[in-house]
Design an enzyme around this catalytic site. Structure first.
Site, PDB file in Angstrom:
ATOM      1  N   HIS A 179      86.733   3.128  32.395  1.00  0.00           N
ATOM      2  CA  HIS A 179      87.021   3.933  33.587  1.00  0.00           C
ATOM      3  C   HIS A 179      87.272   5.369  33.166  1.00  0.00           C
ATOM      4  O   HIS A 179      87.708   5.644  32.040  1.00  0.00           O
ATOM      5  CB  HIS A 179      88.231   3.371  34.345  1.00  0.00           C
ATOM      6  CG  HIS A 179      89.432   3.145  33.494  1.00  0.00           C
ATOM      7  ND1 HIS A 179      89.579   2.026  32.706  1.00  0.00           N
ATOM      8  CD2 HIS A 179      90.526   3.907  33.273  1.00  0.00           C
ATOM      9  CE1 HIS A 179      90.723   2.098  32.051  1.00  0.00           C
ATOM     10  NE2 HIS A 179      91.322   3.237  32.368  1.00  0.00           N
ATOM     11  N   HIS A 232      89.301   8.809  34.376  1.00  0.00           N
ATOM     12  CA  HIS A 232      90.315   9.421  35.228  1.00  0.00           C
ATOM     13  C   HIS A 232      89.817  10.814  35.618  1.00  0.00           C
ATOM     14  O   HIS A 232      89.449  11.611  34.746  1.00  0.00           O
ATOM     15  CB  HIS A 232      91.630   9.585  34.470  1.00  0.00           C
ATOM     16  CG  HIS A 232      92.243   8.319  33.968  1.00  0.00           C
ATOM     17  ND1 HIS A 232      93.340   7.729  34.557  1.00  0.00           N
ATOM     18  CD2 HIS A 232      91.914   7.534  32.911  1.00  0.00           C
ATOM     19  CE1 HIS A 232      93.675   6.641  33.879  1.00  0.00           C
ATOM     20  NE2 HIS A 232      92.830   6.496  32.870  1.00  0.00           N
ATOM     21  N   GLY A 254      95.324   4.648  24.515  1.00  0.00           N
ATOM     22  CA  GLY A 254      96.078   4.503  25.760  1.00  0.00           C
ATOM     23  C   GLY A 254      95.372   3.698  26.835  1.00  0.00           C
ATOM     24  O   GLY A 254      95.752   3.750  28.001  1.00  0.00           O
ATOM     25  N   GLN A 255      94.349   2.916  26.444  1.00  0.00           N
ATOM     26  CA  GLN A 255      93.627   2.116  27.439  1.00  0.00           C
ATOM     27  C   GLN A 255      94.432   0.867  27.782  1.00  0.00           C
ATOM     28  O   GLN A 255      94.728   0.051  26.900  1.00  0.00           O
ATOM     29  CB  GLN A 255      92.247   1.719  26.901  1.00  0.00           C
ATOM     30  CG  GLN A 255      91.421   0.938  27.919  1.00  0.00           C
ATOM     31  CD  GLN A 255      90.046   0.562  27.394  1.00  0.00           C
ATOM     32  OE1 GLN A 255      89.739   0.738  26.216  1.00  0.00           O
ATOM     33  NE2 GLN A 255      89.224   0.029  28.279  1.00  0.00           N
ATOM     34  N   ASN A 281      90.241   6.806  28.253  1.00  0.00           N
ATOM     35  CA  ASN A 281      91.070   6.243  27.198  1.00  0.00           C
ATOM     36  C   ASN A 281      90.364   5.022  26.626  1.00  0.00           C
ATOM     37  O   ASN A 281      89.902   4.165  27.380  1.00  0.00           O
ATOM     38  CB  ASN A 281      92.433   5.836  27.761  1.00  0.00           C
ATOM     39  CG  ASN A 281      93.221   7.030  28.279  1.00  0.00           C
ATOM     40  OD1 ASN A 281      93.119   8.129  27.730  1.00  0.00           O
ATOM     41  ND2 ASN A 281      93.988   6.826  29.335  1.00  0.00           N
ATOM     42  N   ASP A 338      94.110   6.267  41.861  1.00  0.00           N
ATOM     43  CA  ASP A 338      94.965   5.550  40.912  1.00  0.00           C
ATOM     44  C   ASP A 338      96.255   5.135  41.623  1.00  0.00           C
ATOM     45  O   ASP A 338      96.835   5.902  42.391  1.00  0.00           O
ATOM     46  CB  ASP A 338      95.287   6.448  39.704  1.00  0.00           C
ATOM     47  CG  ASP A 338      95.818   5.655  38.531  1.00  0.00           C
ATOM     48  OD1 ASP A 338      95.121   5.576  37.501  1.00  0.00           O
ATOM     49  OD2 ASP A 338      96.938   5.096  38.637  1.00  0.00           O
ATOM     50  N   ILE A 339      96.706   3.927  41.361  1.00  0.00           N
ATOM     51  CA  ILE A 339      97.893   3.387  42.014  1.00  0.00           C
ATOM     52  C   ILE A 339      99.164   4.109  41.557  1.00  0.00           C
ATOM     53  O   ILE A 339     100.173   4.101  42.263  1.00  0.00           O
ATOM     54  CB  ILE A 339      97.989   1.857  41.747  1.00  0.00           C
ATOM     55  CG1 ILE A 339      98.780   1.160  42.833  1.00  0.00           C
ATOM     56  CG2 ILE A 339      98.521   1.565  40.360  1.00  0.00           C
ATOM     57  CD1 ILE A 339      98.644  -0.356  42.803  1.00  0.00           C
TER      58      ILE A 339
HETATM   59  P1  5GP Z   1      94.226   3.453  31.343  1.00  0.00           P
HETATM   60  O1  5GP Z   1      95.659   3.566  30.881  1.00  0.00           O
HETATM   61  O2  5GP Z   1      93.643   2.102  30.999  1.00  0.00           O
HETATM   62  O3  5GP Z   1      93.363   4.582  30.905  1.00  0.00           O
HETATM   63  O4  5GP Z   1      94.268   3.593  32.918  1.00  0.00           O
HETATM   64  C1  5GP Z   1      94.431   2.526  33.786  1.00  0.00           C
HETATM   65  C2  5GP Z   1      94.832   3.111  35.109  1.00  0.00           C
HETATM   66  O5  5GP Z   1      94.651   2.132  36.110  1.00  0.00           O
HETATM   67  C3  5GP Z   1      96.320   3.535  35.155  1.00  0.00           C
HETATM   68  O6  5GP Z   1      96.387   4.922  35.469  1.00  0.00           O
HETATM   69  C4  5GP Z   1      96.882   2.659  36.281  1.00  0.00           C
HETATM   70  O7  5GP Z   1      97.813   3.350  37.080  1.00  0.00           O
HETATM   71  C5  5GP Z   1      95.654   2.247  37.054  1.00  0.00           C
HETATM   72  N1  5GP Z   1      95.736   0.957  37.701  1.00  0.00           N
HETATM   73  C6  5GP Z   1      96.120  -0.217  37.126  1.00  0.00           C
HETATM   74  N2  5GP Z   1      96.050  -1.214  38.018  1.00  0.00           N
HETATM   75  C7  5GP Z   1      95.603  -0.663  39.177  1.00  0.00           C
HETATM   76  C8  5GP Z   1      95.326  -1.206  40.470  1.00  0.00           C
HETATM   77  O8  5GP Z   1      95.472  -2.397  40.743  1.00  0.00           O
HETATM   78  N3  5GP Z   1      94.886  -0.342  41.413  1.00  0.00           N
HETATM   79  C9  5GP Z   1      94.710   0.988  41.164  1.00  0.00           C
HETATM   80  N4  5GP Z   1      94.285   1.751  42.172  1.00  0.00           N
HETATM   81  N5  5GP Z   1      94.956   1.530  39.946  1.00  0.00           N
HETATM   82  C10 5GP Z   1      95.397   0.712  38.972  1.00  0.00           C
END
Ligand code: 5GP
Ligand code: ZN
Length: 114
Positions: free
Chosen positions: A100, A102, A93-94, A87, A30-31
């Site tokens: 995906h 985590h 929180g998506q 999420n 994760d970034i």
């Molecule tokens: P969500 O909030 O949708 O469950 O999680 C999305 C996740 O994707 C977040 O933790 C965010 O940091 C990660 N993320 C978003 N854009 C990028 C990206 O371009 N590269 C990587 N490695 N992670 C990303």
């Protein structure tokens, strides 16, 4: 799915720090990590969210969870413990609309998450 950021990562149009890949899934760091281990595991075939799991595509979930266990072992958190999070939707929180999971570990994770 032209605009999807995770589809762009799958196509190599956006770089990622790859942890695992096979013909059906990709795992990358994760970034914006929330824990020492924070890996995202995604299917290569675009699925918007958990709301779009059906009889046709649900088999990928078993594959993802098997990979998650193997990645947790590889990264040294299988024994200490880890969390797998999905999420779904706005209140879930998506933020990225490509399903995906985590994989979080390497510290004590709070529960409930809030
Ligand atoms: P969500 O909030 O949708 O469950 O999680 C999305 C996740 O994707 C977040 O933790 C965010 O940091 C990660 N993320 C978003 N854009 C990028 C990206 O371009 N590269 C990587 N490695 N992670 C990303
Ligand atoms: Zn996508």
């Amino acid at each position: 799915m032209g605009d999807c950021i995770f589809c762009k990562i799958i196509r190599g149009e956006i770089p990622c720090s790859k942890v695992y890949e096979d013909e059906r899934i990709l795992a990358f760091n994760d970034i914006n990590p929330e824990a020492p281990v924070h890996v995202l595991i995604i299917p290569k075939a675009h699925i918007d969210s958990a709301n779009y799991i059906d009889e046709e595509n649900s088999e990928i979930l078993a594959h993802i969870f098997l990979a998650a266990k193997n990645i947790a072992t590889q990264l040294g958190v299988a024994e200490s413990g880890y969390r797998i999070v999905n999420n779904c939707g706005e209140q879930g929180g998506q933020t990225v609309k490509h399903i995906h999971f985590h994989l979080l570990g390497g510290r004590n994770l709070k529960w409930p998450p809030g």
